[in-house]
Enzyme design. Structure first.
Site, PDB file in Angstrom:
ATOM      1  CE1 TYR A  70      -4.068   1.986   0.781  1.00 52.96           C
ATOM      2  CE2 TYR A  70      -2.677   3.106   2.390  1.00 52.96           C
ATOM      3  CZ  TYR A  70      -3.844   3.038   1.664  1.00 52.96           C
ATOM      4  OH  TYR A  70      -4.797   4.027   1.809  1.00 52.96           O
ATOM      5  CE  LYS A  98      -3.680   4.859  -1.406  1.00 53.16           C
ATOM      6  NZ  LYS A  98      -4.728   5.361  -2.297  1.00 53.16           N
TER       7      LYS A  98
HETATM    8  P1  NAP Z   1     -13.595   2.223   1.086  1.00 53.84           P
HETATM    9  O1  NAP Z   1     -14.599   2.769   2.018  1.00 53.84           O
HETATM   10  O2  NAP Z   1     -13.089   0.838   1.290  1.00 53.84           O
HETATM   11  O3  NAP Z   1     -14.165   2.387  -0.416  1.00 53.84           O
HETATM   12  C1  NAP Z   1     -13.363   1.997  -1.497  1.00 53.84           C
HETATM   13  C2  NAP Z   1     -14.062   2.290  -2.799  1.00 53.84           C
HETATM   14  O4  NAP Z   1     -13.161   1.891  -3.854  1.00 53.84           O
HETATM   15  C3  NAP Z   1     -15.340   1.471  -2.983  1.00 53.84           C
HETATM   16  O5  NAP Z   1     -16.347   2.234  -3.607  1.00 53.84           O
HETATM   17  C4  NAP Z   1     -14.896   0.323  -3.890  1.00 53.84           C
HETATM   18  O6  NAP Z   1     -15.908  -0.183  -4.758  1.00 53.84           O
HETATM   19  C5  NAP Z   1     -13.825   1.010  -4.732  1.00 53.84           C
HETATM   20  N1  NAP Z   1     -12.917   0.013  -5.308  1.00 53.84           N
HETATM   21  C6  NAP Z   1     -12.064  -0.821  -4.684  1.00 53.84           C
HETATM   22  N2  NAP Z   1     -11.465  -1.617  -5.570  1.00 53.84           N
HETATM   23  C7  NAP Z   1     -11.937  -1.293  -6.786  1.00 53.84           C
HETATM   24  C8  NAP Z   1     -11.732  -1.774  -8.105  1.00 53.84           C
HETATM   25  N3  NAP Z   1     -10.858  -2.761  -8.368  1.00 53.84           N
HETATM   26  N4  NAP Z   1     -12.432  -1.211  -9.106  1.00 53.84           N
HETATM   27  C9  NAP Z   1     -13.307  -0.214  -8.881  1.00 53.84           C
HETATM   28  N5  NAP Z   1     -13.567   0.291  -7.668  1.00 53.84           N
HETATM   29  C10 NAP Z   1     -12.887  -0.252  -6.624  1.00 53.84           C
HETATM   30  O7  NAP Z   1     -12.262   3.124   1.078  1.00 53.84           O
HETATM   31  P2  NAP Z   1     -12.021   4.645   1.557  1.00 53.84           P
HETATM   32  O8  NAP Z   1     -11.575   4.590   2.957  1.00 53.84           O
HETATM   33  O9  NAP Z   1     -13.145   5.501   1.167  1.00 53.84           O
HETATM   34  O10 NAP Z   1     -10.721   4.996   0.693  1.00 53.84           O
HETATM   35  C11 NAP Z   1     -10.775   5.767  -0.492  1.00 53.84           C
HETATM   36  C12 NAP Z   1      -9.351   6.119  -0.900  1.00 53.84           C
HETATM   37  O11 NAP Z   1      -8.723   6.861   0.147  1.00 53.84           O
HETATM   38  C13 NAP Z   1      -8.466   4.904  -1.151  1.00 53.84           C
HETATM   39  O12 NAP Z   1      -7.597   5.145  -2.230  1.00 53.84           O
HETATM   40  C14 NAP Z   1      -7.670   4.791   0.123  1.00 53.84           C
HETATM   41  O13 NAP Z   1      -6.441   4.138  -0.074  1.00 53.84           O
HETATM   42  C15 NAP Z   1      -7.500   6.250   0.478  1.00 53.84           C
HETATM   43  N6  NAP Z   1      -7.205   6.465   1.886  1.00 53.84           N
HETATM   44  C16 NAP Z   1      -8.111   6.146   2.845  1.00 53.84           C
HETATM   45  C17 NAP Z   1      -7.794   6.370   4.171  1.00 53.84           C
HETATM   46  C18 NAP Z   1      -8.760   6.053   5.304  1.00 53.84           C
HETATM   47  O14 NAP Z   1      -8.372   6.234   6.456  1.00 53.84           O
HETATM   48  N7  NAP Z   1      -9.975   5.623   5.022  1.00 53.84           N
HETATM   49  C19 NAP Z   1      -6.545   6.885   4.524  1.00 53.84           C
HETATM   50  C20 NAP Z   1      -5.639   7.190   3.517  1.00 53.84           C
HETATM   51  C21 NAP Z   1      -5.980   6.990   2.202  1.00 53.84           C
HETATM   52  P3  NAP Z   1     -17.170  -1.023  -4.198  1.00 53.84           P
HETATM   53  O15 NAP Z   1     -17.998  -0.024  -3.432  1.00 53.84           O
HETATM   54  O16 NAP Z   1     -17.838  -1.517  -5.426  1.00 53.84           O
HETATM   55  O17 NAP Z   1     -16.598  -2.087  -3.331  1.00 53.84           O
END
Ligand code: NAP
Length: 249
Positions: free
Chosen positions: A155, A159
């Protein structure tokens, strides 16, 4: 109030969490939003919620890790929306584990979904933006890509790769007024972090290193992203904005 001149945006990972908040925030500013996620149900629900609130949205299920699938989807979408002027590469997954226990599949899946996806989408969608001499690309990275994080070799590498890609594309597209920036969230309350947020011991440990002493909300990331997509942010490119409660100072 931010300014948007009848823009169309494509947001990946718009089915849940941060991507959903970004899609809804852009829609509230009058932007037409193409919501992409892996399952048709999740991006469909976001598009339905936007439309019910009076906004304009379209949903499409695409596996962002699959280059051929993204190429087909882009071709179809560009016929329907020739002016996709905003791209938010947000879709991401985690497959955590210490290096000695990390399988090649977990390495490859995370690199493909989090990093290669940005390459797959940017290539077809940036071309019309450069022709129109206006565009906004925002890539969602992470504090893990800046600081590293034990248990997240795949990851953090993906990133950190996003940051290099962002800075390079900012230089390649600058002469066409297409800006490329990255947003680096810290710990945000979404499905991705539920197991930590809901575990009192784990969350206390995390909050020790967050100066603002709370987890972030998806809206915190959506507000920064919407700003970077607006007219007002036209003189900002190649930057990484931490939205992390002060974690990575
Ligand atoms: P999340 O709640 O797990 O949602 C992930 C989203 O990405 C979902 O809509 C999922 O689709 C979609 N996705 C995953 N794999 C995919 C694929 N192969 N093709 C198309 N869509 C896909 O994640 P989040 O926390 O909102 O994170 C969003 C972004 O922020 C990510 O890049 C993550 O790395 C980054 N981020 C998050 C955090 C945190 O603390 N949450 C911190 C740093 C960075 P489905 O709905 O269809 O499953």
């Amino acid at each position: 109030m931010l300014t948007f001149k009848s823009r169309t945006a494509l947001v990946t990972g718009a089915g849940r969490g941060i991507g959903k908040a970004i899609a809804e925030t852009l829609a509230r500013h009058g932007v037409t939003v193409i919501c992409v996620s892996k399952s048709a149900d999740s991006c469909g629900a976001t598009a339905t919620a936007i439309t019910a609130a009076g906004g304009k949205a379209r949903a499409m299920a695409v596996d962002v890790a699959n280059g051929a699938e993204v190429a087909r989807a882009s071709e179809e979408l560009l016929k329907e929306f020739p002016n996709i002027d905003i791209l938010v590469n947000n879709a991401g997954i985690t497959r955590d584990g210490l290096l000695f226990r990390m399988s090649e599949t977990d390495w490859n899946d995370v690199i493909a979904t989090n990093l290669s996806s940005c390459f797959h989408w940017t290539k077809p969608l940036a071309r019309p933006m450069t022709r129109a001499r206006w565009g906004r690309i925002v890539n969602i990275t992470s504090v893990s890509g800046i600081m590293g994080n034990a248990g997240q070799a795949n990851y953090s590498a993906a990133k950190a790769g996003i940051i290099g890609l962002t800075k390079t594309l900012a230089r390649e597209f600058a002469s066409r007024s297409v800006t490329v920036n990255a947003v680096a969230p810290g710990f945000i309350k979404t499905d991705m972090t539920t197991e930590f947020v809901n575990n009192p011991e784990a969350s206390a440990k995390i909050l020790e290193v967050v100066p603002l002493k709370r987890f972030g909300e998806s809206a915190d990331i959506a507000n920064m992203t919407a700003y970077l997509c607006s007219e007002e942010a036209g003189y900002i490119t190649g930057q990484v904005f931490n939205v992390d409660g002060g974690m990575a100072m």
